[in-house]
Scaffold this motif. Sequence first.
Motif, PDB file in Angstrom:
ATOM      1  N   ASN A 205       0.878  -1.167   0.000  1.00 13.84           N
ATOM      2  CA  ASN A 205       0.000   0.000   0.000  1.00 13.84           C
ATOM      3  C   ASN A 205       0.913   1.213   0.000  1.00 13.84           C
ATOM      4  O   ASN A 205       1.698   1.414   0.916  1.00 13.84           O
TER       5      ASN A 205
ATOM      6  N   GLU B  67      -2.709   8.031   5.730  1.00 17.01           N
ATOM      7  CA  GLU B  67      -4.080   7.513   5.727  1.00 17.01           C
ATOM      8  C   GLU B  67      -4.859   8.063   6.928  1.00 17.01           C
ATOM      9  O   GLU B  67      -6.010   8.462   6.804  1.00 17.01           O
TER      10      GLU B  67
ATOM     11  N   GLY C 197      -8.055  10.480   6.784  1.00 16.59           N
ATOM     12  CA  GLY C 197      -9.266   9.999   7.445  1.00 16.59           C
ATOM     13  C   GLY C 197      -9.799  11.001   8.462  1.00 16.59           C
ATOM     14  O   GLY C 197     -11.002  11.233   8.548  1.00 16.59           O
TER      15      GLY C 197
ATOM     16  N   PRO D 103     -11.009   5.488   5.317  1.00 18.25           N
ATOM     17  CA  PRO D 103      -9.615   5.337   5.736  1.00 18.25           C
ATOM     18  C   PRO D 103      -9.348   6.023   7.078  1.00 18.25           C
ATOM     19  O   PRO D 103     -10.017   6.999   7.440  1.00 18.25           O
TER      20      PRO D 103
ATOM     21  N   GLY E 125     -11.189  -1.598   7.455  1.00 19.45           N
ATOM     22  CA  GLY E 125     -10.231  -0.568   7.868  1.00 19.45           C
ATOM     23  C   GLY E 125      -8.867  -1.152   8.182  1.00 19.45           C
ATOM     24  O   GLY E 125      -7.841  -0.624   7.745  1.00 19.45           O
TER      25      GLY E 125
ATOM     26  N   ARG F 131      -7.075  -2.020   5.235  1.00 17.53           N
ATOM     27  CA  ARG F 131      -6.791  -0.809   4.450  1.00 17.53           C
ATOM     28  C   ARG F 131      -7.409  -0.873   3.049  1.00 17.53           C
ATOM     29  O   ARG F 131      -6.819  -0.406   2.075  1.00 17.53           O
TER      30      ARG F 131
ATOM     31  N   THR G 245      -7.847   2.813   1.019  1.00 18.63           N
ATOM     32  CA  THR G 245      -6.700   3.381   0.287  1.00 18.63           C
ATOM     33  C   THR G 245      -6.189   2.407  -0.773  1.00 18.63           C
ATOM     34  O   THR G 245      -5.750   2.831  -1.840  1.00 18.63           O
TER      35      THR G 245
END
Length: 276
Positions: A33, A40, A44, A105, A136, A139, A142
């Motif tokens: 990622n 992130e 968020g 995120p 979440g 992830r 994202t």
Amino acid sequence: MMQARALLVPAALVLGGAGLGCATTGVNKGDVNLVSVQEEWDLGNQLAADIAKQAKIVADPAVKAYVSTMGEKIVAAARHDSELAALPWTFDVIDDPQINAFNIPGGHVYLYSGLIAQARTYPEVMGVMAHEVSHGLARHGTENMTKQYGIAIVAGLVLGKNPAMYQELLANILANGAIMKFSRNAEREADDLGVHYLYEAGVNPQGIVDFFRVLMSMQQSRPSAIEQFFSSHPLTEDRIQDVSARIGALPPKPLADGEPGFGAFRDRVAKASTKR
Ligand code: ZN
């Protein structure tokens, strides 16, 4: 030609450079990622602040406290295999008759009052909570944004350099009650992790299957109420069978089928919700 290609590789890395980091958590092991966890969480928090201004968040502190306790119970169960579980998470109820829930995120989870009204038991709501927390932790937001828009655009977004796209993302979340449509694989992963964390938290994971059944039956009786949830979380009979099989393979242990405060929580959510 070879030279040009050799130059392209570092350039591509630099684009995502600020956020370049492979996932080191158990949940995300092996996934790449390009958005860092810090970025992130920053994105968020910004989104959550704007959602708080524009969505109808139930303000009753007792509702906030109860939904937070539910969420934290799942996050705590994930401590052993995700570093994201040590970060701050938030949980809220949105006053909306739709049967929906979503994660954005940076550890923010929203349950709709319509979902809480429709769920019959504590494990059913906890099943949805575990599924959303799992999106979440894995992830998926994202991850999917990067797949859909490319890292250059997402890197600009997380660094606050793309206000137009930020507004589009925010508007989408508010309109659709989801960050985006997840893939079948993302759904399967959130289901698998959800079953695991519910079990770890000592809550009967059968709640996930029971609530899927509620949703399936509503597909006939109130299709418009579940449209949002179904469009972002595709639900099929196969998916229900997979979850059932996973639950069936768990070693027996005492699991809670209820929670003493759940009835009062549901009543308060109903009272706080707009009468329509
Ligand atoms: Zn999902």
